[in-house]
Design a protein around this motif. Structure first.
Motif, mmCIF file in Angstrom:
data_model
loop_
_atom_site.group_PDB
_atom_site.id
_atom_site.type_symbol
_atom_site.label_atom_id
_atom_site.label_comp_id
_atom_site.label_asym_id
_atom_site.label_seq_id
_atom_site.Cartn_x
_atom_site.Cartn_y
_atom_site.Cartn_z
ATOM 1 N N MET A 36 0.718 -1.225 0.035
ATOM 2 C CA MET A 36 0.342 -0.067 0.004
ATOM 3 C C MET A 36 0.756 1.315 0.116
ATOM 4 O O MET A 36 1.703 1.321 0.786
ATOM 5 N N GLU A 37 0.554 2.148 -0.679
ATOM 6 C CA GLU A 37 1.142 3.636 -0.543
ATOM 7 C C GLU A 37 0.431 4.559 -1.201
ATOM 8 O O GLU A 37 -0.819 4.364 -1.917
ATOM 9 N N GLY A 38 0.797 5.697 -0.953
ATOM 10 C CA GLY A 38 -0.200 6.848 -1.258
ATOM 11 C C GLY A 38 -0.298 8.016 -0.085
ATOM 12 O O GLY A 38 -0.159 7.692 1.004
ATOM 13 N N ARG A 39 -0.617 9.224 -0.498
ATOM 14 C CA ARG A 39 -0.785 10.067 0.473
ATOM 15 C C ARG A 39 -2.102 9.859 1.327
ATOM 16 O O ARG A 39 -2.075 10.524 2.365
ATOM 17 N N TRP A 40 -2.836 8.949 0.907
ATOM 18 C CA TRP A 40 -4.144 8.720 1.813
ATOM 19 C C TRP A 40 -3.493 8.201 3.098
ATOM 20 O O TRP A 40 -4.235 8.283 3.917
ATOM 21 N N LEU A 41 -2.450 7.569 2.897
ATOM 22 C CA LEU A 41 -1.942 6.824 4.223
ATOM 23 C C LEU A 41 -1.520 7.613 5.271
ATOM 24 O O LEU A 41 -1.597 7.605 6.335
ATOM 25 N N GLU A 42 -0.810 8.561 4.631
ATOM 26 C CA GLU A 42 -0.273 9.900 5.637
ATOM 27 C C GLU A 42 -1.503 10.639 6.253
ATOM 28 O O GLU A 42 -1.525 10.796 7.341
ATOM 29 N N LEU A 44 -4.161 9.534 7.097
ATOM 30 C CA LEU A 44 -4.624 8.679 8.041
ATOM 31 C C LEU A 44 -3.793 8.613 9.295
ATOM 32 O O LEU A 44 -4.229 7.583 10.120
ATOM 33 N N GLY A 45 -2.665 9.224 9.506
ATOM 34 C CA GLY A 45 -1.833 9.011 10.437
ATOM 35 C C GLY A 45 -0.789 8.120 10.299
ATOM 36 O O GLY A 45 0.098 7.894 11.189
ATOM 37 N N PHE A 46 -0.464 7.471 8.832
ATOM 38 C CA PHE A 46 0.513 6.530 8.707
ATOM 39 C C PHE A 46 1.733 7.320 8.017
ATOM 40 O O PHE A 46 1.903 7.083 6.707
ATOM 41 N N THR A 47 2.198 8.079 8.926
ATOM 42 C CA THR A 47 3.593 8.716 8.468
ATOM 43 C C THR A 47 4.704 8.012 8.120
ATOM 44 O O THR A 47 4.704 7.037 8.885
ATOM 45 N N ILE A 48 5.651 8.378 7.674
ATOM 46 C CA ILE A 48 6.796 7.800 7.311
ATOM 47 C C ILE A 48 7.497 7.570 8.384
ATOM 48 O O ILE A 48 7.757 8.352 9.423
ATOM 49 N N ILE A 63 -4.530 -3.047 10.633
ATOM 50 C CA ILE A 63 -2.946 -2.214 10.746
ATOM 51 C C ILE A 63 -3.229 -0.885 11.489
ATOM 52 O O ILE A 63 -4.288 -0.127 11.016
ATOM 53 N N ARG A 64 -2.626 -0.659 12.429
ATOM 54 C CA ARG A 64 -2.796 0.527 13.285
ATOM 55 C C ARG A 64 -1.432 1.234 13.698
ATOM 56 O O ARG A 64 -0.356 0.361 13.909
ATOM 57 N N THR A 65 -1.526 2.557 14.166
ATOM 58 C CA THR A 65 0.071 2.882 14.558
ATOM 59 C C THR A 65 -0.180 2.743 16.164
ATOM 60 O O THR A 65 -1.233 2.522 16.637
#
Length: 120
Positions: A36-42, A44-48, A63-65
């Motif tokens: 999975m990749e894309g700005r939509w992850l960011e 949702l709080g899934f930052t690099i 999957i969660r932070t």
């Protein structure tokens, strides 16, 4: 809840022999992979670099932070493991030093002999 349609694809893994990773030669195994990749992850709080936890059961992956508490707990466990590793290394070094010291012979004469020669 929004949805995304993705596919499970495969990736190739080369077998490891005696801890040495083969590079293109030898047995190769295909294993499932979800990417999975894309700005939509960011968004949702899934930052690099964010630590994640993957919870799973038959037919479901969540999957969660990590929460701040979980992250602090994880860091504490890692620090404790590192401390225990260092303690074990120090104990090993201590045993080696003691063994080495026990094998050394005395090279100095008793101090009484020195006292006698100093009086002369």
């Amino acid at each position: 809840m929004k949805t995304k349609n993705i596919k499970v694809v495969y990736t190739s893994r080369y077998s490891q022999s005696l801890g040495v990773r083969h590079t293109g030669t030898g047995p190769c195994t295909e294993v499932p992979k979800i990417q999975m990749e894309g700005r939509w992850l960011e968004q949702l709080g899934f930052t690099i670099g964010a630590p994640l936890i993957v919870e799973y059961e038959e037919g479901s992956i969540h999957i969660r932070t990590l929460t701040a508490e979980e992250l602090a707990e994880k860091e504490q466990r890692e620090a404790q493991a590192e401390l225990e590793k260092k303690i074990a290394q120090l104990e090993k070094m201590k045993r080696r030093a003691e063994k080495k010291a026990a094998s050394l012979s005395m090279v100095a004469e008793p101090s009484g002999r020195y006292a006698t020669s100093a009086q002369q």
